[in-house]
Design an enzyme around this catalytic site. Sequence first.
Site, PDB file in Angstrom:
ATOM      1  N   ARG A 168      10.173 -35.883  21.326  1.00  0.00           N
ATOM      2  CA  ARG A 168       9.154 -34.642  21.526  1.00  0.00           C
ATOM      3  C   ARG A 168       8.261 -34.592  19.976  1.00  0.00           C
ATOM      4  O   ARG A 168       8.648 -35.171  18.913  1.00  0.00           O
ATOM      5  CB  ARG A 168       9.833 -33.040  21.118  1.00  0.00           C
ATOM      6  CG  ARG A 168      10.830 -33.078  22.231  1.00  0.00           C
ATOM      7  CD  ARG A 168      11.401 -31.608  22.026  1.00  0.00           C
ATOM      8  NE  ARG A 168      12.875 -31.452  22.874  1.00  0.00           N
ATOM      9  CZ  ARG A 168      13.541 -30.516  22.891  1.00  0.00           C
ATOM     10  NH1 ARG A 168      13.298 -29.708  22.367  1.00  0.00           N
ATOM     11  NH2 ARG A 168      14.503 -30.589  23.843  1.00  0.00           N
ATOM     12  N   ASP A 194       5.308 -32.378  17.888  1.00  0.00           N
ATOM     13  CA  ASP A 194       5.139 -30.946  17.681  1.00  0.00           C
ATOM     14  C   ASP A 194       3.629 -30.585  18.067  1.00  0.00           C
ATOM     15  O   ASP A 194       2.827 -31.668  18.253  1.00  0.00           O
ATOM     16  CB  ASP A 194       5.401 -30.472  16.142  1.00  0.00           C
ATOM     17  CG  ASP A 194       6.827 -30.513  16.075  1.00  0.00           C
ATOM     18  OD1 ASP A 194       7.645 -30.362  16.738  1.00  0.00           O
ATOM     19  OD2 ASP A 194       7.240 -30.720  14.670  1.00  0.00           O
ATOM     20  N   ARG A 200       6.611 -34.694   8.315  1.00  0.00           N
ATOM     21  CA  ARG A 200       5.832 -33.599   7.665  1.00  0.00           C
ATOM     22  C   ARG A 200       6.408 -32.932   6.466  1.00  0.00           C
ATOM     23  O   ARG A 200       5.595 -32.676   5.498  1.00  0.00           O
ATOM     24  CB  ARG A 200       5.419 -32.483   8.594  1.00  0.00           C
ATOM     25  CG  ARG A 200       4.597 -33.197   9.663  1.00  0.00           C
ATOM     26  CD  ARG A 200       4.470 -32.126  10.985  1.00  0.00           C
ATOM     27  NE  ARG A 200       4.058 -30.748  10.780  1.00  0.00           N
ATOM     28  CZ  ARG A 200       3.805 -29.983  11.423  1.00  0.00           C
ATOM     29  NH1 ARG A 200       4.504 -29.921  12.588  1.00  0.00           N
ATOM     30  NH2 ARG A 200       3.466 -28.798  11.066  1.00  0.00           N
TER      31      ARG A 200
END
Lengths: 250, 250
Positions: A48, A50, A195
Amino acid sequence: MRIKLTLSYDGTNYHGWQVQPDGETIQSTLQKAIEKIVGENSIIASGRTDAGVHAEGQVALVEFNQEIPLWNFQNGLNSLLPKDIAVINVEEASEQFHPRFSSTLKHYRYTILNSRVRNVFQQKYCWQIPVVLDVDLMNQGAQFLLGKHDFSAFQSSSCCSKDPVKEIFAAQCIQNEEWIFFHIEGSGFLKQMVRTIVGTLVEVGKKKMKPDFIQELVKSRERKKAGKTAPASGLCLVKVLYSKELKLTC
Amino acid sequence: MRIKLTLSYDGTNYHGWQVQPDGETIQSTLQKAIEKIVGENSIIASGRTDAGVHAEGQVALVEFNQEIPLWNFQNGLNSLLPKDIAVINVEEASEQFHPRFSSTLKHYRYTILNSRVRNVFQQKYCWQIPVVLDVDLMNQGAQFLLGKHDFSAFQSSSCCSKDPVKEIFAAQCIQNEEWIFFHIEGSGFLKQMVRTIVGTLVEVGKKKMKPDFIQELVKSRERKKAGKTAPASGLCLVKVLYSKELKLTC
């Protein structure tokens, strides 16, 4: 048919990859477009991304019960999809292929604009930081990420992976004038891991943390000690590799 | 004060540079922002850019009756301006400086994506052409633009310049994978001249016109013989030079 899709998308206007009860996602948009061509279908991605994260080379497996020439499928899909999603490659997938479990390497790039003046063309694809960052220190810190570690310290607090151990093959900041590109390649990544790594390296670049604090942080496995999560806009999934050979691309 | 501003803008959402009775323009947006800082002011640019055309280095002269530190002026302006316009440099201008008449060279870049698949990140900044272009032929054609000529054949039919004679110092297509960057540097340009040149060179690249037809076209001074006007999205004003020395940058 089982088709391996390579996708590029500007994630700005999407609630991430995964189908959500509210809001458009890359997966739901793709699924609807495929449905118009071949009817019912299932899609699995390499992982996935974000909300707001971009991709140059996301990989997904799509399965459906019709036969269609690959070229027609790609062209049809690109004409049905919105302009911020594109299918850049299609190929038939073997029975053994799984977009997530067969992958051997993922390459992410995080873009920092280290300038007090914004860049009008790249603002959706970077994190602008006006204070000067020391890239040498950031690179010293990044070296402590290499190898196999439990990366719980860099995991989103909203998520608990069953397997927080990942292997990092390469991690490097490359500076080009006011741009800093952080490239990272690994066996896989936890939710918000890249991140959070970037947010922490930026603290190192601002001299608010020492480079070897990264090593301490990895060992601690405590999320609260790491820096803040860098904005989604700067992150891009560049490539997913499936070869047994690990080809480092950064 | 007389200030030389260097501006970068994404022209997608503007009706060009010049103030218009309807619609937002770069000049009107800039003027309103400057007014909030120093009150009444006048602005002249190195030249107008058309609706949808971008700039990395447009130059404008702004005059007003107050004194303000340059740094404060730039920061204040960047915080008031919308995200798609940025002031990248400010300096005091001499009494002799005129953004248009003092300029010695303008550099434009036109970006073509020569691919059947779109690029989701660059779609606002390029012209996508799915059929393969022969860049060698385009470069052969571009060489006939060099030197001092009457460029009426490449002028917008809605405009009649008093001085259609311009000097072109450099004109070249540079290919990088599926990207073709057409760089052109000249003493000045007529309305839609670069876009009409690009539209015509694309016909050469498609082998619908021979390269030496460009020479014939320049001599004819007839707009109707040239190719169509390339879309505004691909065009960017890269730089305006004011040095007496001609520094070729492409």
